[in-house]
Design a protein around this motif. Structure first.
Motif, PDB file in Angstrom:
ATOM      1  N   GLY B  53       0.818  -1.204   0.000  1.00  0.00           N
ATOM      2  CA  GLY B  53       0.000   0.000   0.000  1.00  0.00           C
ATOM      3  C   GLY B  53       0.853   1.254   0.000  1.00  0.00           C
ATOM      4  N   PHE B  54       2.082   1.127   0.550  1.00  0.00           N
ATOM      5  CA  PHE B  54       2.911   2.332   0.702  1.00  0.00           C
ATOM      6  C   PHE B  54       4.275   2.219   0.063  1.00  0.00           C
ATOM      7  CE2 PHE B  54      -0.069   2.272   4.261  1.00  0.00           C
ATOM      8  CZ  PHE B  54      -0.688   3.512   4.076  1.00  0.00           C
ATOM      9  N   VAL B  55       4.886   1.016   0.069  1.00  0.00           N
ATOM     10  CA  VAL B  55       6.253   0.906  -0.436  1.00  0.00           C
ATOM     11  C   VAL B  55       6.252   0.644  -1.938  1.00  0.00           C
ATOM     12  CG1 VAL B  55       8.469  -0.226  -0.184  1.00  0.00           C
ATOM     13  CG2 VAL B  55       6.990   0.060   1.807  1.00  0.00           C
ATOM     14  N   PHE B  56       5.805  -0.567  -2.344  1.00  0.00           N
ATOM     15  CA  PHE B  56       5.705  -0.849  -3.778  1.00  0.00           C
ATOM     16  C   PHE B  56       4.256  -0.650  -4.186  1.00  0.00           C
ATOM     17  CE2 PHE B  56       8.786  -4.113  -2.232  1.00  0.00           C
ATOM     18  CZ  PHE B  56       9.924  -3.603  -2.827  1.00  0.00           C
ATOM     19  N   VAL B  57       3.868   0.510  -4.521  1.00  0.00           N
ATOM     20  CA  VAL B  57       2.466   0.675  -4.897  1.00  0.00           C
ATOM     21  C   VAL B  57       2.279   0.102  -6.303  1.00  0.00           C
ATOM     22  CG1 VAL B  57       0.578   2.319  -5.150  1.00  0.00           C
ATOM     23  CG2 VAL B  57       2.419   2.755  -3.506  1.00  0.00           C
ATOM     24  N   PRO B  58       1.492  -0.982  -6.423  1.00  0.00           N
ATOM     25  CA  PRO B  58       1.380  -1.631  -7.731  1.00  0.00           C
ATOM     26  C   PRO B  58       0.705  -0.693  -8.736  1.00  0.00           C
ATOM     27  CG  PRO B  58       0.467  -3.001  -5.978  1.00  0.00           C
ATOM     28  CD  PRO B  58       0.678  -1.641  -5.419  1.00  0.00           C
ATOM     29  N   ARG B  59       1.268  -0.690  -9.969  1.00  0.00           N
ATOM     30  CA  ARG B  59       0.721   0.195 -10.983  1.00  0.00           C
ATOM     31  C   ARG B  59      -0.653  -0.271 -11.441  1.00  0.00           C
ATOM     32  NH1 ARG B  59       5.334  -0.962 -14.858  1.00  0.00           N
ATOM     33  NH2 ARG B  59       5.235  -2.762 -13.506  1.00  0.00           N
ATOM     34  N   GLN B  60      -0.796  -1.623 -11.505  1.00  0.00           N
ATOM     35  CA  GLN B  60      -2.020  -2.169 -12.103  1.00  0.00           C
ATOM     36  C   GLN B  60      -3.102  -2.421 -11.065  1.00  0.00           C
ATOM     37  OE1 GLN B  60      -1.886  -2.699 -15.357  1.00  0.00           O
ATOM     38  NE2 GLN B  60       0.315  -2.620 -15.752  1.00  0.00           N
ATOM     39  N   ALA B  61      -2.946  -1.899  -9.880  1.00  0.00           N
ATOM     40  CA  ALA B  61      -3.849  -2.277  -8.797  1.00  0.00           C
ATOM     41  C   ALA B  61      -5.125  -1.445  -8.777  1.00  0.00           C
ATOM     42  CB  ALA B  61      -3.139  -2.161  -7.463  1.00  0.00           C
ATOM     43  N   ALA B  62      -5.550  -1.039  -9.941  1.00  0.00           N
ATOM     44  CA  ALA B  62      -6.761  -0.213  -9.998  1.00  0.00           C
ATOM     45  C   ALA B  62      -7.948  -0.962  -9.412  1.00  0.00           C
ATOM     46  CB  ALA B  62      -7.056   0.173 -11.444  1.00  0.00           C
ATOM     47  N   GLY B  63      -8.761  -0.275  -8.659  1.00  0.00           N
ATOM     48  CA  GLY B  63      -9.981  -0.873  -8.121  1.00  0.00           C
ATOM     49  C   GLY B  63      -9.774  -1.622  -6.841  1.00  0.00           C
ATOM     50  N   THR B  64      -8.555  -1.656  -6.303  1.00  0.00           N
ATOM     51  CA  THR B  64      -8.328  -2.385  -5.055  1.00  0.00           C
ATOM     52  C   THR B  64      -8.252  -1.427  -3.889  1.00  0.00           C
ATOM     53  OG1 THR B  64      -5.938  -2.294  -5.326  1.00  0.00           O
ATOM     54  CG2 THR B  64      -7.073  -4.214  -6.233  1.00  0.00           C
ATOM     55  N   ASP B  65      -8.852  -0.304  -4.027  1.00  0.00           N
ATOM     56  CA  ASP B  65      -8.806   0.697  -2.968  1.00  0.00           C
ATOM     57  C   ASP B  65     -10.004   0.521  -2.040  1.00  0.00           C
ATOM     58  OD1 ASP B  65      -6.983   2.675  -2.283  1.00  0.00           O
ATOM     59  OD2 ASP B  65      -8.482   4.239  -2.738  1.00  0.00           O
ATOM     60  N   PRO B  66      -9.893   0.474  -0.740  1.00  0.00           N
ATOM     61  CA  PRO B  66      -8.658   0.498   0.056  1.00  0.00           C
ATOM     62  C   PRO B  66      -7.956  -0.854   0.038  1.00  0.00           C
ATOM     63  CG  PRO B  66     -10.572   0.362   1.481  1.00  0.00           C
ATOM     64  CD  PRO B  66     -11.101   0.446   0.093  1.00  0.00           C
ATOM     65  N   TYR B  67      -6.655  -0.830  -0.232  1.00  0.00           N
ATOM     66  CA  TYR B  67      -5.893  -2.049  -0.453  1.00  0.00           C
ATOM     67  C   TYR B  67      -5.958  -3.013   0.733  1.00  0.00           C
ATOM     68  CZ  TYR B  67      -2.116  -5.239  -1.471  1.00  0.00           C
ATOM     69  OH  TYR B  67      -1.394  -6.370  -1.677  1.00  0.00           O
ATOM     70  N   ALA B  68      -5.868  -2.490   1.963  1.00  0.00           N
ATOM     71  CA  ALA B  68      -5.880  -3.351   3.158  1.00  0.00           C
ATOM     72  C   ALA B  68      -7.131  -4.213   3.199  1.00  0.00           C
ATOM     73  CB  ALA B  68      -5.762  -2.508   4.423  1.00  0.00           C
ATOM     74  N   LEU B  69      -8.253  -3.629   2.797  1.00  0.00           N
ATOM     75  CA  LEU B  69      -9.508  -4.379   2.798  1.00  0.00           C
ATOM     76  C   LEU B  69      -9.509  -5.459   1.731  1.00  0.00           C
ATOM     77  CD1 LEU B  69     -12.554  -2.035   3.391  1.00  0.00           C
ATOM     78  CD2 LEU B  69     -11.681  -3.907   4.763  1.00  0.00           C
ATOM     79  N   PHE B  70      -9.044  -5.058   0.522  1.00  0.00           N
ATOM     80  CA  PHE B  70      -8.949  -6.020  -0.575  1.00  0.00           C
ATOM     81  C   PHE B  70      -8.086  -7.197  -0.139  1.00  0.00           C
ATOM     82  CE2 PHE B  70      -6.256  -7.611  -3.982  1.00  0.00           C
ATOM     83  CZ  PHE B  70      -7.205  -8.135  -4.834  1.00  0.00           C
ATOM     84  N   LEU B  71      -6.975  -6.875   0.494  1.00  0.00           N
ATOM     85  CA  LEU B  71      -6.015  -7.897   0.896  1.00  0.00           C
ATOM     86  C   LEU B  71      -6.637  -8.904   1.866  1.00  0.00           C
ATOM     87  CD1 LEU B  71      -3.027  -8.858   0.889  1.00  0.00           C
ATOM     88  CD2 LEU B  71      -2.716  -7.448   2.918  1.00  0.00           C
ATOM     89  N   ILE B  72      -7.264  -8.412   2.930  1.00  0.00           N
ATOM     90  CA  ILE B  72      -7.718  -9.378   3.950  1.00  0.00           C
ATOM     91  C   ILE B  72      -8.868 -10.255   3.457  1.00  0.00           C
ATOM     92  CG2 ILE B  72      -6.872  -8.137   5.975  1.00  0.00           C
ATOM     93  CD1 ILE B  72      -9.672  -7.099   6.443  1.00  0.00           C
ATOM     94  N   THR B  73      -9.663  -9.773   2.480  1.00  0.00           N
ATOM     95  CA  THR B  73     -10.738 -10.644   1.982  1.00  0.00           C
ATOM     96  C   THR B  73     -10.169 -11.904   1.332  1.00  0.00           C
ATOM     97  OG1 THR B  73     -10.802  -9.356  -0.048  1.00  0.00           O
ATOM     98  CG2 THR B  73     -12.437  -8.834   1.629  1.00  0.00           C
ATOM     99  N   GLY B  74      -8.990 -11.830   0.754  1.00  0.00           N
ATOM    100  CA  GLY B  74      -8.363 -13.026   0.170  1.00  0.00           C
ATOM    101  C   GLY B  74      -7.410 -13.703   1.118  1.00  0.00           C
TER     102      GLY B  74
END
Lengths: 427, 267
Positions: B53-74
């Motif tokens: 979310g802060f160090v390597f912000v993925p370029r293609q990660a469109a639509g995964t905002d907020p990332y922390a939430l996206f992450l924990i669902t998987g």
């Protein structure tokens, strides 16, 4: 009990069990190497094997108690595990009808880290009991096991006696149709062993079936209706307890006798020291051979108490003797004389002994108590001067179906009258 | 395979007792025991959120905002899967005394591992729920009624996880390095599953297929759609999950059945 009428509770047909031999290095076999060598299928296929059981067949009827005897490594425990369903037979058929409860090894099926209480529930669930059912019988299980407050301690803190008590308590309280019991009863104290035996008898009385493994032959004899003797995984004899157990005892004793004898011969052939103490005399006569024979004239190292026995002495006198006495004595291994006699005491007056001769003393019934004995044999002059005196020449084992103590076992029987009641021994 | 399923069903009471024991053993002697089953996944989620979310912000990660939430669902379901397989693989060896000396349905042990870890997963769900509610309050269109289908996905994933746990447990009895291989394999699989990135972020076509054909991917996608994207998975995805579940059970359980004759001697 009519084994033919009721369907058998346990049927074992031509059973064989082969273990895969632990090839050195096999344990180090890894999946990686198996995949790299493309040997996965080969590694999982049985390789070199050890035969633990072969050609075993028997049937046990409902309400019958069946015993398994045999030396260590004879396959008794493997057979029990196969019947229990823990091990799969390599070939042949095993069928058990009804609920099985098995008491195979000390503390088997117990989780050391958790309490006795939880273990009881898990154990009983494995045996097929509903939780509510276990709860209902719980108090009676704990009471039978005599564990008291220990029931809430982790099982790892239990003594071996407590393990057995709890294991047995659970096993019998699940109302099994078939009860498998291995050796474990030997661990508990006398009082608990009696309690277990009573419970097993109740189980049999209710029409339950028992498969029993023990080294305690008297227990097997007391408990079982039929016995199978296994030797190196193959059945040796099957039948009524008395017959099979006697045959087994005989075989064990013969084996021991042979070993005894071999050890003795090896000893006397060795250094002169100890063997000299076992043999002395002037050499004017020489004992060539001594044999112990049974009523049929067969050489034996083992006798049943009360059997006919003959001690046969073959001796040689290089020069003619006119003064000679043949003597025999039976002693305990600690050297206490049990019985001794000689031709002089018996009233034989010697005339001439030259060359080779055989003398026999026959006992129509040798009533020694069960135990180990040794035979001394001598040829000497009437004044006692030894020509050839041999101590501990033969070892002899005597067995009795119901041994007493001491060295003498006269023919006897118990009787009673009056205000007294007991159950006479089962024959 | 069916006989194993039947055996497990027949001993469901015992299964329940054993799962309960497993959980109690884990939580015994620590007041915060229950919270530890939340701390671990939460900490892992925090680390990944920080890194991606802060160090390597993925370029293609469109639509995964907020990332922390996206992450924990998987991530939470993935932790269930991976710990189940690891513990399941070791379960037979760890309980050797039980199956070698007593009549014990060995097939239960890997399944116990699957279920006790499922309980941990379920216990972590409130954290997920709170996070989703907070996310929604902050104006992100996450969560929603579609989340009610979550139990269905979990039930579909059970045969897959259970079957694999059975197979791995049986293999681990015969080969001592299964655990080491599995640890590495799971790490690899983790990155081959769209947990820390959305599937759309894989633009290299062959790699996209590798990720898409990974049997765990449909489940991860379903979790994300239900919990994060507020979408009900289409029929194809359900079918893919069902196929994955059936295959996982068939392969794992038949491997277990094939090896079960020699299990007791080898363990």
């Amino acid at each position: 009990m009519s084994v033919a009428a009721a369907p058998a509770a346990i049927v074992v047909e031509n059973l064989a069990k082969r273990y895969r031999r632990a090839v050195p290095g096999y344990q180090l076999r890894t999946l990686k190497s198996a995949l790299l060598d493309r040997s996965l299928v080969r590694d999982l296929a049985p390789g070199e094997t050890i035969t633990a059981l072969d050609g075993v067949s028997f049937e046990v009827g409902r309400g019958e108690a069946f015993g398994l005897i045999g030396g260590n490594g004879s396959g008794k425990s493997t057979l029990l595990k196969v019947v229990a369903g823990i091990l799969k037979p390599t070939s042949g058929r095993v069928a058990v009808s009804g609920r099985i409860s098995a008491l195979i090894e000390l503390g088997a099926g117990f989780h050391p880290e958790i309490s006795g209480r939880e273990n009881v529930f898990i154990n009983a669930a494995v045996l097929g009991l509903e939780r509510a059912e276990v709860a209902r019988r719980f108090d009676s299980i704990v009471e039978f096991a005599g564990l008291g407050d220990f029931i809430d301690e982790p099982v790892k803190n239990y003594s071996s006696g407590m393990y057995v008590r709890l294991g047995f308590a659970v096993a019998v309280h699940t109302d099994p149709d078939v009860l498998l019991v291995d050796e474990v009863l030997a661990v508990g104290d006398e009082a608990f062993a009696h309690k277990c035996l009573r419970r097993i008898e109740e189980h049999l009385g209710r029409g339950g079936t028992l498969l029993f493994v023990s080294h305690s032959l008297s227990l097997v004899e007391e408990l079982c209706d039929r016995v199978l003797w296994l030797e190196r995984g193959t059945p040796r004899l099957q039948g009524p307890p008395r017959r099979v157990i006697d045959a087994y005892r005989l075989a064990v004793a013969e084996e021991e006798g042979r070993e005894h004898q071999a050890a003795r011969e090896a000893g006397s052939a060795g250094e002169a020291g100890p063997s000299e103490a076992l043999r002395w005399g002037s050499g004017e006569a020489e004992i060539l051979r001594v044999r112990l024979l049974d009523g049929a004239g067969e050489e034996r190292y083992h006798l049943q108490s009360g059997e006919a026995a003959t001690i046969e002495i073959t001796a040689r006198a290089p020069r003619a003797l006119d003064d000679f006495v043949f003597g025999v004595a039976i002693a305990t291994p600690r050297g206490e004389m049990v019985w001794g006699t000689n031709t002089d005491l018996a009233g034989f007056a010697p005339r001439r002994f030259a060359g080779e001769a055989t003398v026999r003393v026959r006992c129509p019934a040798l009533r020694l108590a069960a135990g180990e004995y040794q035979l001394d044999v001598a040829v000497h002059a009437r004044n006692g001067a030894p020509y050839d005196y041999r101590r501990r020449l033969l070892a002899l084992t005597v067995t009795e179906p119901r041994p007493g103590v001491g060295t003498y076992s006269p023919e006897h029987r118990w009787e009673s009258e009056g205000e007294l009641d007991w159950e006479p021994p089962r024959e | 395979m069916l006989s194993i399923a039947r055996e497990i069903l027949r001993f469901r009471g015992l299964l329940l007792t054993l799962v309960g024991r497993e959980l109690k053993a884990r939580y015994r002697g620590s007041v915060l025991g229950f919270f530890w089953s939340l701390v671990n996944p939460t900490l892992l989620a925090a680390v990944y959120s920080f890194v991606f979310g802060f160090v390597f912000v993925p370029r293609q990660a469109a639509g995964t905002d907020p990332y922390a939430l996206f992450l924990i669902t998987g991530l939470f379901p993935w932790i269930w899967l991976s710990t189940s397989l690891l513990e399941g693989a070791l379960s037979l060896v760890a309980n050797a005394g039980l199956i070698r000396k007593a009549v014990f349905p060995a097939a239960l042990l890997p399944i116990v591992a699957v279920f006790s870890n499922l309980v941990h997963f379920l216990l972590a769900l409130p954290v997920l729920a709170v996070a989703l509610v907070v996310g929604r309050a902050l104006g992100h269109p996450v969560g929603g009624w579609s989340a009610l289908l979550l139990p269905l996905v979990i039930v579909l994933e059970l045969p897959l996880v259970g079957g694999l746990a059975l197979g791995l447990a049986a293999l681990n009895v015969h080969f001592k390095d299964v655990k080491d291989i599995l640890t590495n394999l799971l790490t690899l699989l983790f990155f081959m599953t769209p947990v820390i990135y959305p599937l759309a972020a894989v633009t290299f076509r062959p790699l996209w297929w590798v990720v898409r054909l990974n049997p765990f991917t449909p489940f991860t996608l379903a979790y994300q759609q239900l919990l994060f994207f507020h979408v009900v998975p289409d029929a194809t995805l359900w079918l893919q999950m069902a196929i994955g579940a059936a295959l996982g059970w068939v392969i794992g359980a038949s491997l277990f059945a094939r090896l079960s004759d020699t299990l007791v001697e080898a363990v």
